[in-house]
Write a protein that holds these residues in place. Sequence first.
Motif, PDB file in Angstrom:
ATOM      1  N   MET A   1       0.881  -1.027  -0.002  1.00 46.64           N
ATOM      2  CA  MET A   1      -0.014   0.168  -0.036  1.00 46.64           C
ATOM      3  C   MET A   1       0.958   1.282  -0.066  1.00 46.64           C
ATOM      4  O   MET A   1       1.746   1.462   0.954  1.00 46.64           O
ATOM      5  N   GLU A   2       0.637   1.978  -0.972  1.00 46.47           N
ATOM      6  CA  GLU A   2       1.513   3.163  -0.982  1.00 46.47           C
ATOM      7  C   GLU A   2       1.179   4.244   0.055  1.00 46.47           C
ATOM      8  O   GLU A   2       0.081   4.418   0.674  1.00 46.47           O
ATOM      9  N   GLY A   3       2.218   4.775   0.581  1.00 46.15           N
ATOM     10  CA  GLY A   3       2.291   5.900   1.718  1.00 46.15           C
ATOM     11  C   GLY A   3       2.313   5.395   3.104  1.00 46.15           C
ATOM     12  O   GLY A   3       2.094   6.002   4.065  1.00 46.15           O
ATOM     13  N   THR A   4       2.719   3.892   3.097  1.00 40.55           N
ATOM     14  CA  THR A   4       2.881   3.259   4.209  1.00 40.55           C
ATOM     15  C   THR A   4       4.127   2.592   4.210  1.00 40.55           C
ATOM     16  O   THR A   4       4.879   2.304   3.235  1.00 40.55           O
ATOM     17  N   VAL A   5       4.696   2.084   5.481  1.00 45.99           N
ATOM     18  CA  VAL A   5       5.765   1.495   5.757  1.00 45.99           C
ATOM     19  C   VAL A   5       5.773   0.413   6.729  1.00 45.99           C
ATOM     20  O   VAL A   5       4.654   0.446   7.561  1.00 45.99           O
ATOM     21  N   LEU A   6       6.579  -0.467   6.605  1.00 49.59           N
ATOM     22  CA  LEU A   6       6.239  -1.657   7.718  1.00 49.59           C
ATOM     23  C   LEU A   6       7.219  -1.471   9.035  1.00 49.59           C
ATOM     24  O   LEU A   6       8.436  -1.088   8.914  1.00 49.59           O
ATOM     25  N   ARG A   7       6.750  -1.543  10.141  1.00 49.90           N
ATOM     26  CA  ARG A   7       7.540  -1.330  11.340  1.00 49.90           C
ATOM     27  C   ARG A   7       7.306  -2.345  12.447  1.00 49.90           C
ATOM     28  O   ARG A   7       6.368  -2.924  12.462  1.00 49.90           O
ATOM     29  N   GLN A   8       8.304  -2.955  12.983  1.00 44.17           N
ATOM     30  CA  GLN A   8       8.065  -3.954  14.075  1.00 44.17           C
ATOM     31  C   GLN A   8       7.467  -3.380  15.198  1.00 44.17           C
ATOM     32  O   GLN A   8       7.712  -2.054  15.480  1.00 44.17           O
ATOM     33  N   THR A   9       6.612  -4.109  15.837  1.00 50.82           N
ATOM     34  CA  THR A   9       5.928  -3.572  16.915  1.00 50.82           C
ATOM     35  C   THR A   9       6.820  -2.557  18.021  1.00 50.82           C
ATOM     36  O   THR A   9       6.340  -1.838  18.613  1.00 50.82           O
ATOM     37  N   ARG A  10       8.085  -3.235  18.319  1.00 51.48           N
ATOM     38  CA  ARG A  10       8.828  -2.499  19.203  1.00 51.48           C
ATOM     39  C   ARG A  10       9.085  -0.934  18.751  1.00 51.48           C
ATOM     40  O   ARG A  10       9.642  -0.041  19.647  1.00 51.48           O
ATOM     41  N   GLN A  11       9.149  -0.646  17.367  1.00 51.30           N
ATOM     42  CA  GLN A  11       9.279   0.456  16.823  1.00 51.30           C
ATOM     43  C   GLN A  11       8.169   1.447  16.915  1.00 51.30           C
ATOM     44  O   GLN A  11       8.284   2.598  16.610  1.00 51.30           O
ATOM     45  N   LEU A  12       7.114   1.085  17.135  1.00 51.62           N
ATOM     46  CA  LEU A  12       5.825   1.888  17.155  1.00 51.62           C
ATOM     47  C   LEU A  12       5.820   2.900  18.560  1.00 51.62           C
ATOM     48  O   LEU A  12       6.445   2.822  19.518  1.00 51.62           O
ATOM     49  N   LYS A  13       5.303   4.193  18.059  1.00 53.71           N
ATOM     50  CA  LYS A  13       5.396   5.087  19.065  1.00 53.71           C
ATOM     51  C   LYS A  13       3.712   5.595  19.165  1.00 53.71           C
ATOM     52  O   LYS A  13       3.117   5.636  18.032  1.00 53.71           O
ATOM     53  N   VAL A  14       3.436   6.169  20.169  1.00 55.39           N
ATOM     54  CA  VAL A  14       2.225   6.848  20.433  1.00 55.39           C
ATOM     55  C   VAL A  14       2.094   7.979  19.413  1.00 55.39           C
ATOM     56  O   VAL A  14       3.045   8.698  19.243  1.00 55.39           O
ATOM     57  N   GLY A  15       0.865   7.950  18.890  1.00 59.60           N
ATOM     58  CA  GLY A  15       0.776   9.070  17.512  1.00 59.60           C
ATOM     59  C   GLY A  15       0.904   8.232  16.380  1.00 59.60           C
ATOM     60  O   GLY A  15       0.513   8.927  15.450  1.00 59.60           O
ATOM     61  N   ASP A  16       1.578   7.185  16.160  1.00 56.55           N
ATOM     62  CA  ASP A  16       1.612   6.388  14.888  1.00 56.55           C
ATOM     63  C   ASP A  16       0.259   6.126  14.496  1.00 56.55           C
ATOM     64  O   ASP A  16      -0.629   5.858  15.274  1.00 56.55           O
ATOM     65  N   THR A  17      -0.014   6.155  13.045  1.00 58.05           N
ATOM     66  CA  THR A  17      -1.394   5.763  12.579  1.00 58.05           C
ATOM     67  C   THR A  17      -0.888   4.330  11.888  1.00 58.05           C
ATOM     68  O   THR A  17      -0.385   4.134  10.907  1.00 58.05           O
ATOM     69  N   LEU A  18      -1.658   3.337  12.275  1.00 61.89           N
ATOM     70  CA  LEU A  18      -1.687   2.006  11.779  1.00 61.89           C
ATOM     71  C   LEU A  18      -2.597   2.058  10.853  1.00 61.89           C
ATOM     72  O   LEU A  18      -3.884   2.530  10.705  1.00 61.89           O
ATOM     73  N   VAL A  19      -2.498   1.144   9.683  1.00 59.01           N
ATOM     74  CA  VAL A  19      -3.347   1.125   8.437  1.00 59.01           C
ATOM     75  C   VAL A  19      -3.555  -0.355   8.390  1.00 59.01           C
ATOM     76  O   VAL A  19      -2.535  -0.933   8.212  1.00 59.01           O
ATOM     77  N   ASN A  20      -4.858  -0.801   8.140  1.00 56.29           N
ATOM     78  CA  ASN A  20      -5.158  -2.150   7.772  1.00 56.29           C
ATOM     79  C   ASN A  20      -5.106  -2.244   6.306  1.00 56.29           C
ATOM     80  O   ASN A  20      -5.024  -1.396   5.779  1.00 56.29           O
ATOM     81  N   THR A  21      -5.314  -3.562   5.731  1.00 57.26           N
ATOM     82  CA  THR A  21      -5.312  -3.874   4.432  1.00 57.26           C
ATOM     83  C   THR A  21      -6.378  -3.348   3.607  1.00 57.26           C
ATOM     84  O   THR A  21      -6.401  -2.947   2.328  1.00 57.26           O
ATOM     85  N   SER A  22      -7.376  -2.924   4.196  1.00 59.26           N
ATOM     86  CA  SER A  22      -8.619  -2.285   3.718  1.00 59.26           C
ATOM     87  C   SER A  22      -8.576  -0.888   3.947  1.00 59.26           C
ATOM     88  O   SER A  22      -9.454   0.118   3.219  1.00 59.26           O
TER      89      SER A  22
END
Length: 71
Positions: free
Chosen positions: A1-22
């Motif tokens: 999906m364009e406009g997204t990157v993959l991050r490991q859970t340990r790299q996530l921060k409060v304020g990040d926006t997760l996006v599901n496949t839909s």
Amino acid sequence: MEGTVLRQTRQLKVGDTLVNTSGRAYEITKISRIGRGIRVQYATADGATGRFTAAPEAVSRVRLDSLEHVA
């Protein structure tokens, strides 16, 4: 999906926006350690909340515009 990157859970921060496949977005509101895992709490734009627990090396899709504060 364009406009997204993959991050490991340990790299996530409060304020990040997760996006599901839909394409639905989930803003991270809290992160905490639960045993070996990491508990991620989130909220949707319509106010719904939820949480999941994942291994630190698990991968999530994160919206790029939410990473501007990390640079």
